[in-house]
Scaffold this motif. Sequence first.
Motif, PDB file in Angstrom:
ATOM      1  N   ASN A  53       2.528  -1.014   0.217  1.00 24.22           N
ATOM      2  CA  ASN A  53       2.908  -0.017   1.219  1.00 24.22           C
ATOM      3  C   ASN A  53       1.794   0.979   1.509  1.00 24.22           C
ATOM      4  O   ASN A  53       2.034   2.132   1.881  1.00 24.22           O
ATOM      5  CB  ASN A  53       4.176   0.734   0.785  1.00 24.22           C
ATOM      6  CG  ASN A  53       4.945   1.297   1.974  1.00 24.22           C
ATOM      7  OD1 ASN A  53       4.978   0.693   3.043  1.00 24.22           O
ATOM      8  ND2 ASN A  53       5.539   2.466   1.786  1.00 24.22           N
ATOM      9  N   GLU A  54       0.545   0.512   1.363  1.00 23.06           N
ATOM     10  CA  GLU A  54      -0.604   1.363   1.627  1.00 23.06           C
ATOM     11  C   GLU A  54      -0.988   1.296   3.094  1.00 23.06           C
ATOM     12  O   GLU A  54      -0.816   0.275   3.751  1.00 23.06           O
ATOM     13  CB  GLU A  54      -1.801   0.926   0.771  1.00 23.06           C
ATOM     14  CG  GLU A  54      -1.621   1.121  -0.721  1.00 23.06           C
ATOM     15  CD  GLU A  54      -2.875   0.690  -1.485  1.00 23.06           C
ATOM     16  OE1 GLU A  54      -3.937   0.574  -0.851  1.00 23.06           O
ATOM     17  OE2 GLU A  54      -2.767   0.466  -2.694  1.00 23.06           O
ATOM     18  N   ASN A  55      -1.518   2.425   3.597  1.00 19.97           N
ATOM     19  CA  ASN A  55      -2.054   2.438   4.956  1.00 19.97           C
ATOM     20  C   ASN A  55      -3.432   1.785   4.964  1.00 19.97           C
ATOM     21  O   ASN A  55      -4.249   1.997   4.054  1.00 19.97           O
ATOM     22  CB  ASN A  55      -2.173   3.872   5.477  1.00 19.97           C
ATOM     23  CG  ASN A  55      -0.825   4.452   5.843  1.00 19.97           C
ATOM     24  OD1 ASN A  55       0.098   3.733   6.202  1.00 19.97           O
ATOM     25  ND2 ASN A  55      -0.704   5.762   5.757  1.00 19.97           N
ATOM     26  N   TYR A  56      -3.682   0.987   5.983  1.00 14.08           N
ATOM     27  CA  TYR A  56      -4.972   0.301   6.105  1.00 14.08           C
ATOM     28  C   TYR A  56      -5.407   0.341   7.559  1.00 14.08           C
ATOM     29  O   TYR A  56      -4.625   0.024   8.456  1.00 14.08           O
ATOM     30  CB  TYR A  56      -4.837  -1.150   5.642  1.00 14.08           C
ATOM     31  CG  TYR A  56      -6.084  -1.978   5.839  1.00 14.08           C
ATOM     32  CD1 TYR A  56      -7.158  -1.889   4.958  1.00 14.08           C
ATOM     33  CD2 TYR A  56      -6.206  -2.837   6.924  1.00 14.08           C
ATOM     34  CE1 TYR A  56      -8.312  -2.634   5.147  1.00 14.08           C
ATOM     35  CE2 TYR A  56      -7.360  -3.602   7.119  1.00 14.08           C
ATOM     36  CZ  TYR A  56      -8.410  -3.492   6.225  1.00 14.08           C
ATOM     37  OH  TYR A  56      -9.543  -4.231   6.416  1.00 14.08           O
ATOM     38  N   THR A  85      -3.886   1.572  12.354  1.00 15.48           N
ATOM     39  CA  THR A  85      -3.379   1.722  10.994  1.00 15.48           C
ATOM     40  C   THR A  85      -2.139   0.859  10.806  1.00 15.48           C
ATOM     41  O   THR A  85      -1.172   0.974  11.569  1.00 15.48           O
ATOM     42  CB  THR A  85      -3.037   3.189  10.695  1.00 15.48           C
ATOM     43  OG1 THR A  85      -4.217   3.989  10.866  1.00 15.48           O
ATOM     44  CG2 THR A  85      -2.534   3.340   9.259  1.00 15.48           C
ATOM     45  N   LYS A 134       1.424  -6.960  12.900  1.00 16.14           N
ATOM     46  CA  LYS A 134       1.468  -5.552  12.509  1.00 16.14           C
ATOM     47  C   LYS A 134       0.612  -4.696  13.437  1.00 16.14           C
ATOM     48  O   LYS A 134       0.964  -3.546  13.740  1.00 16.14           O
ATOM     49  CB  LYS A 134       1.000  -5.398  11.065  1.00 16.14           C
ATOM     50  CG  LYS A 134       1.975  -5.946  10.036  1.00 16.14           C
ATOM     51  CD  LYS A 134       1.425  -5.799   8.621  1.00 16.14           C
ATOM     52  CE  LYS A 134       2.394  -6.316   7.582  1.00 16.14           C
ATOM     53  NZ  LYS A 134       1.848  -6.205   6.204  1.00 16.14           N
ATOM     54  N   LYS A 162       0.480  -1.148   7.610  1.00 18.84           N
ATOM     55  CA  LYS A 162       0.893  -1.139   6.212  1.00 18.84           C
ATOM     56  C   LYS A 162       0.505  -2.476   5.570  1.00 18.84           C
ATOM     57  O   LYS A 162       0.752  -3.541   6.136  1.00 18.84           O
ATOM     58  CB  LYS A 162       2.407  -0.952   6.090  1.00 18.84           C
ATOM     59  CG  LYS A 162       2.907   0.421   6.516  1.00 18.84           C
ATOM     60  CD  LYS A 162       2.538   1.498   5.516  1.00 18.84           C
ATOM     61  CE  LYS A 162       3.171   2.833   5.902  1.00 18.84           C
ATOM     62  NZ  LYS A 162       2.796   3.909   4.951  1.00 18.84           N
TER      63      LYS A 162
END
Length: 203
Positions: A105-108, A99, A154, A101
Amino acid sequence: MSQGDHRYFIINKPSNIVSQFVSPDKVGLLGDLDFSFPEGTHAVGRLDNHSEGLLILTTNKRVTKLLFEGTTPHKRTYLVKVKDTVSPESLNRLQTGVTIKIKGNENYVTTPCEASIVADPAVFFQQEKGQKEYKPHTWLLITLTEGKFHQVRKMVYALRHRCKRLIRVSIEDLKLGDLPAGGVREIAEETFFEQLRIDNWRE
């Protein structure tokens, strides 16, 4: 300019150079490389300022669409040096999805990918002598078919590892090989599209 008149290059982009010829900022540019590119040359895709490795340049404006907007995603492989030792559990998480960002600022959750630990990074790129080593550290080989902003950095950060170096070593069968940092190699048109596995380039 007709299809056959276009030219195709790969470069080994050094760190601290952006993937463009012009910028309002005081940064290293592609034009600073020791090569005279023809008018209309542009980069296909990007590597950020601190990333290194394989970058495609061409005078053919269709390449970006053919490479990134086709129905089949293209594989991009990165050699990644991270701080500390990567555990088998963390490697498995890289392979199955982590997971991160993304924009807004969404979780992906990243798509499952190929990831392995590399014993000898010199197999994949020309390493400069005398470079400082961070110990303990781990070299990883990660192959993605998606490209979220700073995705590789990330992904390893989500596993509590800091990315110390990021080198793109291939896009499909187009490989960095022994091209030195800052080096440029011109590629014949048919070979270029064949190695990128783009079949419809003549259409």
